[in-house]
Design a protein around this motif. Structure first.
Motif, PDB file in Angstrom:
ATOM      1  N   ALA A 183       0.980  -1.543   0.098  1.00 33.74           N
ATOM      2  CA  ALA A 183       0.176   0.222  -0.278  1.00 33.74           C
ATOM      3  C   ALA A 183       0.870   1.409   0.233  1.00 33.74           C
ATOM      4  O   ALA A 183       0.543   2.223  -1.279  1.00 33.74           O
ATOM      5  CB  ALA A 183      -1.186   0.021   1.261  1.00 33.74           C
ATOM      6  N   PRO A 184       1.871   1.377   0.829  1.00 34.84           N
ATOM      7  CA  PRO A 184       2.646   2.773   0.553  1.00 34.84           C
ATOM      8  C   PRO A 184       2.949   2.817  -0.134  1.00 34.84           C
ATOM      9  O   PRO A 184       3.460   3.889  -0.782  1.00 34.84           O
ATOM     10  CB  PRO A 184       3.558   2.535   2.039  1.00 34.84           C
ATOM     11  N   THR A 185       3.718   2.283  -1.640  1.00 35.49           N
ATOM     12  CA  THR A 185       4.151   2.635  -2.727  1.00 35.49           C
ATOM     13  C   THR A 185       3.299   3.221  -3.428  1.00 35.49           C
ATOM     14  O   THR A 185       3.503   4.006  -4.236  1.00 35.49           O
ATOM     15  CB  THR A 185       4.029   0.908  -3.363  1.00 35.49           C
ATOM     16  N   LYS A 186       2.032   3.454  -3.205  1.00 32.70           N
ATOM     17  CA  LYS A 186       0.954   3.565  -4.093  1.00 32.70           C
ATOM     18  C   LYS A 186       1.591   5.835  -3.371  1.00 32.70           C
ATOM     19  O   LYS A 186       1.617   6.587  -4.646  1.00 32.70           O
ATOM     20  CB  LYS A 186       0.100   4.185  -3.210  1.00 32.70           C
ATOM     21  N   LEU A 187       2.449   6.232  -2.605  1.00 34.71           N
ATOM     22  CA  LEU A 187       3.651   7.207  -1.949  1.00 34.71           C
ATOM     23  C   LEU A 187       4.284   8.309  -3.482  1.00 34.71           C
ATOM     24  O   LEU A 187       4.199   8.974  -3.733  1.00 34.71           O
ATOM     25  CB  LEU A 187       3.491   7.147  -1.156  1.00 34.71           C
ATOM     26  N   VAL A 188       4.563   7.025  -4.614  1.00 43.97           N
ATOM     27  CA  VAL A 188       5.426   7.188  -5.150  1.00 43.97           C
ATOM     28  C   VAL A 188       4.606   7.858  -5.973  1.00 43.97           C
ATOM     29  O   VAL A 188       5.552   9.026  -6.690  1.00 43.97           O
ATOM     30  CB  VAL A 188       5.526   5.969  -6.581  1.00 43.97           C
ATOM     31  N   HIS A 189       3.338   8.391  -6.326  1.00 38.50           N
ATOM     32  CA  HIS A 189       2.848   9.593  -6.650  1.00 38.50           C
ATOM     33  C   HIS A 189       2.476  10.581  -5.962  1.00 38.50           C
ATOM     34  O   HIS A 189       2.034  11.750  -6.501  1.00 38.50           O
ATOM     35  CB  HIS A 189       1.263   8.835  -7.237  1.00 38.50           C
ATOM     36  N   ALA A 190       3.391  10.847  -4.929  1.00 38.48           N
ATOM     37  CA  ALA A 190       3.557  12.385  -4.081  1.00 38.48           C
ATOM     38  C   ALA A 190       4.526  13.379  -4.583  1.00 38.48           C
ATOM     39  O   ALA A 190       4.643  14.259  -3.863  1.00 38.48           O
ATOM     40  CB  ALA A 190       2.771  11.893  -2.878  1.00 38.48           C
ATOM     41  N   GLY A 191       5.033  12.323  -5.710  1.00 37.23           N
ATOM     42  CA  GLY A 191       6.603  13.528  -6.112  1.00 37.23           C
ATOM     43  C   GLY A 191       7.803  12.948  -5.678  1.00 37.23           C
ATOM     44  O   GLY A 191       8.553  13.691  -6.033  1.00 37.23           O
ATOM     45  N   LEU A 192       7.499  11.726  -4.790  1.00 36.34           N
ATOM     46  CA  LEU A 192       8.440  11.361  -4.418  1.00 36.34           C
ATOM     47  C   LEU A 192       9.393  10.817  -5.570  1.00 36.34           C
ATOM     48  O   LEU A 192       8.707   9.891  -5.409  1.00 36.34           O
ATOM     49  CB  LEU A 192       8.450  10.117  -3.105  1.00 36.34           C
ATOM     50  N   SER A 193      10.596  10.637  -5.321  1.00 33.28           N
ATOM     51  CA  SER A 193      11.317   9.698  -6.586  1.00 33.28           C
ATOM     52  C   SER A 193      11.601   8.421  -5.962  1.00 33.28           C
ATOM     53  O   SER A 193      11.214   8.440  -4.616  1.00 33.28           O
ATOM     54  CB  SER A 193      13.122   9.997  -6.083  1.00 33.28           C
ATOM     55  N   PRO A 194      11.809   7.423  -6.728  1.00 35.24           N
ATOM     56  CA  PRO A 194      11.558   5.637  -7.162  1.00 35.24           C
ATOM     57  C   PRO A 194      12.961   6.018  -5.448  1.00 35.24           C
ATOM     58  O   PRO A 194      12.814   5.021  -4.486  1.00 35.24           O
ATOM     59  CB  PRO A 194      11.741   5.373  -7.533  1.00 35.24           C
ATOM     60  N   TYR A 195      13.864   6.625  -5.242  1.00 30.46           N
ATOM     61  CA  TYR A 195      15.069   5.994  -4.609  1.00 30.46           C
ATOM     62  C   TYR A 195      14.926   6.816  -2.903  1.00 30.46           C
ATOM     63  O   TYR A 195      14.948   6.159  -2.321  1.00 30.46           O
ATOM     64  CB  TYR A 195      16.147   6.934  -5.093  1.00 30.46           C
ATOM     65  N   ALA A 196      13.886   8.171  -3.360  1.00 30.84           N
ATOM     66  CA  ALA A 196      14.107   8.504  -2.255  1.00 30.84           C
ATOM     67  C   ALA A 196      12.404   7.525  -1.376  1.00 30.84           C
ATOM     68  O   ALA A 196      12.816   7.250  -0.219  1.00 30.84           O
ATOM     69  CB  ALA A 196      13.041   9.239  -1.664  1.00 30.84           C
ATOM     70  N   ILE A 197      11.101   6.804  -2.065  1.00 33.58           N
ATOM     71  CA  ILE A 197      10.507   6.369  -1.231  1.00 33.58           C
ATOM     72  C   ILE A 197      11.203   4.787  -1.216  1.00 33.58           C
ATOM     73  O   ILE A 197      10.905   4.035  -0.114  1.00 33.58           O
ATOM     74  CB  ILE A 197       9.409   5.803  -2.297  1.00 33.58           C
ATOM     75  N   SER A 198      12.520   4.690  -1.363  1.00 36.45           N
ATOM     76  CA  SER A 198      12.807   3.095  -1.495  1.00 36.45           C
ATOM     77  C   SER A 198      13.830   3.235  -0.412  1.00 36.45           C
ATOM     78  O   SER A 198      14.041   2.793   1.311  1.00 36.45           O
ATOM     79  CB  SER A 198      13.993   2.031  -2.629  1.00 36.45           C
ATOM     80  N   LEU A 199      14.867   4.068  -0.019  1.00 36.39           N
ATOM     81  CA  LEU A 199      14.853   4.668   0.912  1.00 36.39           C
ATOM     82  C   LEU A 199      14.553   4.443   2.347  1.00 36.39           C
ATOM     83  O   LEU A 199      14.672   4.635   3.369  1.00 36.39           O
ATOM     84  CB  LEU A 199      15.966   5.623   1.089  1.00 36.39           C
ATOM     85  N   CYS A 200      13.754   5.091   2.216  1.00 40.18           N
ATOM     86  CA  CYS A 200      12.528   5.537   3.404  1.00 40.18           C
ATOM     87  C   CYS A 200      12.453   3.991   4.202  1.00 40.18           C
ATOM     88  O   CYS A 200      12.241   3.897   5.203  1.00 40.18           O
ATOM     89  CB  CYS A 200      11.286   6.713   3.043  1.00 40.18           C
ATOM     90  N   MET A 201      11.805   3.187   3.117  1.00 40.29           N
ATOM     91  CA  MET A 201      11.122   2.255   3.455  1.00 40.29           C
ATOM     92  C   MET A 201      12.032   0.982   3.784  1.00 40.29           C
ATOM     93  O   MET A 201      11.573   0.496   5.361  1.00 40.29           O
ATOM     94  CB  MET A 201      10.411   1.383   2.392  1.00 40.29           C
ATOM     95  N   VAL A 202      13.209   1.309   3.361  1.00 43.69           N
ATOM     96  CA  VAL A 202      14.150   1.015   4.136  1.00 43.69           C
ATOM     97  C   VAL A 202      15.058   1.057   4.996  1.00 43.69           C
ATOM     98  O   VAL A 202      15.235   0.337   6.005  1.00 43.69           O
ATOM     99  CB  VAL A 202      15.493   0.437   2.866  1.00 43.69           C
ATOM    100  N   ALA A 203      14.923   2.527   5.844  1.00 44.97           N
ATOM    101  CA  ALA A 203      14.731   3.082   6.939  1.00 44.97           C
ATOM    102  C   ALA A 203      14.338   2.101   8.541  1.00 44.97           C
ATOM    103  O   ALA A 203      13.913   1.210   9.772  1.00 44.97           O
ATOM    104  CB  ALA A 203      14.785   4.061   7.456  1.00 44.97           C
ATOM    105  N   GLY A 204      12.972   1.954   7.020  1.00 43.16           N
ATOM    106  CA  GLY A 204      11.549   1.485   8.301  1.00 43.16           C
ATOM    107  C   GLY A 204      11.544  -0.283   8.157  1.00 43.16           C
ATOM    108  O   GLY A 204      11.928  -0.339  10.088  1.00 43.16           O
ATOM    109  N   VAL A 205      12.427  -0.709   7.084  1.00 39.03           N
ATOM    110  CA  VAL A 205      13.006  -2.126   7.591  1.00 39.03           C
ATOM    111  C   VAL A 205      14.274  -2.632   8.759  1.00 39.03           C
ATOM    112  O   VAL A 205      14.313  -3.257   9.409  1.00 39.03           O
ATOM    113  CB  VAL A 205      13.325  -2.703   6.397  1.00 39.03           C
ATOM    114  N   PHE A 206      14.890  -1.572   8.475  1.00 36.80           N
ATOM    115  CA  PHE A 206      15.827  -1.097   9.606  1.00 36.80           C
ATOM    116  C   PHE A 206      15.923  -1.332  10.597  1.00 36.80           C
ATOM    117  O   PHE A 206      16.806  -2.570  12.171  1.00 36.80           O
ATOM    118  CB  PHE A 206      17.183   0.033   8.660  1.00 36.80           C
TER     119      PHE A 206
END
Length: 428
Positions: free
Chosen positions: A36-59
């Motif tokens: 579901a959070p991948t929908k935020l890609v349409h909020a103007g965040l780059s794919p790298y930014a979304i992936s980094l933020c998710m990985v920070a949560g994963v960490f």
């Protein structure tokens, strides 16, 4: 006092298989919700930014969940027994980080409906690697081979049907279609290959909770490197933009949900092998569709044809999962698995008794929690609370009744799988 009778090898295999199936299904439920959070890609965040933020949560979750379940002393003792696996864990994390970034590009360019089934072909790649490198399905009966292969193909076909069910109106811009398809296929290859280090670790007696703790180091380092190299370096928007802060909680939450699903997926891989574990966890698309259709209304305007695809795809995926889940390893196939364990023991000089007990899920003695364990847990909770205070609900239409229903199913599946792992193995 007479000794307790030990279960026969056949009963142990069936018990291990049942636990693996339970974890594989639980993994699908949680991994589907994490999309579901991948929908935020349409909020103007780059794919790298979304992936980094998710990985920070994963960490954050990767260190807190194992600490909660086993304690850091158990994790580091496990790593001390298998230092040769630390580079493999970091490599697996790097593969995951790149694959996850590719999925965000794929979603951006061709949409989740097309991208999801393409990267879920990683189950076919997993079967290939499992057979070539670890002897999975070697010695299996013809019926089991048929069940695993046919079930996997049915799940992939169902994923394609479910993907097309969400395509109505509009279409994919041809300029970006090829890039999106290649990104999804690249993610499939990397995610299918990522399970090689996992399977190697579990055949060496390593606990999944220990392996994923080091795995996350490779994830985080790789994502920082990708942002620095391709997304503006230290001036990247993810480090400075005010748009990012309100989104962090949801991306961290997505990462946390993904970690729970991935832990169940790793136990499924441990007890079933790559060829059976990945297809079962790939039923996550069925649950991802449930979130998309019921919570976000993605099928609200679908016609009869698309609704028929949903029904057909759902039934095909359930049938495929049932086929894979009933393919219990025969004695000859189990013997080939033990041959793979022997090779790992000979290669690295491992204690065979400990490795076999660990692989079979024999419960180990519980470690006392240390004071720093509680600091880690309090720190992780503080991060989520701090981000929640600053969070802003994304501008997405949601059905809160279905959100509550699916959340209850999430929690129930975690309780059932967690209870099974604790009762049978103490999360070993």
């Amino acid at each position: 006092m007479s000794a307790q009778p030990q279960p026969s090898p056949e009963i142990r295999v069936q018990s291990r298989h049942g636990l693996g199936v339970l974890c594989g299904i639980g993994a699908g439920v949680w991994l589907g919700a994490a999309e579901a959070p991948t929908k935020l890609v349409h909020a103007g965040l780059s794919p790298y930014a979304i992936s980094l933020c998710m990985v920070a949560g994963v960490f954050t979750a990767r260190w807190s969940v194992p600490t909660l379940l086993k304690g850091t002393r158990s994790v580091f003792r496990d790593l001390g027994r298998n230092p040769q696996l630390i580079p493999f864990a970091i490599l697996a994390g790097m593969l995951w980080a790149v694959a996850n970034t590719l999925t965000v590009f794929a979603i951006r360019d061709v949409g989740l409906a097309i991208a999801f089934p393409l990267w879920n072909t990683n189950s076919l790649i997993g079967i290939l690697w499992g057979r070539l490198l670890f002897g999975e399905l070697k010695g299996a009966s013809a019926a089991n081979i048929f069940k695993v292969l046919l079930g996997t193909i049915a799940i992939v076909a169902a994923a394609i049907m479910l993907g097309f069910s969400t395509m109505h109106g509009g279409g994919v811009h041809p300029t970006h279609a090829l890039n999106g398809i290649l990104a999804a296929l690249g993610a499939s290859l990397l995610w299918g290959s990522m399970y090689i280090p996992y399977r190697k670790a579990y055949l060496s007696g390593m606990n999944p909770l220990s392996f994923v703790t080091i795995f996350t180091v490779g994830e985080l380092v790789t994502m920082f490197a990708l942002v620095l190299a391709f997304d503006g370096g230290l001036h990247a928007a993810v480090f400075h933009s005010s748009v990012v802060t309100p989104m962090l909680f949801w991306l961290f939450l997505g990462g946390f949900v993904w970690v729970i699903g991935d832990l169940f997926q790793q136990y499924a891989t441990k007890y079933l092998g790559i060829g059976r574990g990945i297809p079962l966890s790939n039923t996550n698309q069925l649950w991802g569709l449930a979130w998309g259709a019921l919570v976000f209304g993605e099928l609200a305007h679908a016609d009869a044809t698309h609704r028929l695809l949903v029904v057909g795809g759902s039934l095909a995926m359930i049938a495929g999962a049932m086929a894979v889940s009933t393919a219990i390893a025969t004695e000859r196939e189990s013997a080939s698995t033990h041959e793979a364990i022997e090779r790992e023991c000979d290669r690295y000089g491992l204690d065979r008794t400990h490795v076999i007990h660990a692989y079979n899920g024999v419960a180990q003695a519980e470690d006392k929690r240390e004071w720093w364990d509680w600091l880690i847990l309090l720190g992780a909770a503080g991060v989520f609370i701090g981000l929640a205070v600053q969070a802003r609900v994304p501008a997405l239409l949601m059905n809160y009744a279905w959100t509550a229903v699916l959340t209850v199913i999430l929690i129930a599946s975690a309780v059932v799988c967690g209870w099974g792992l604790h009762k049978r193995t103490r999360f070993s």
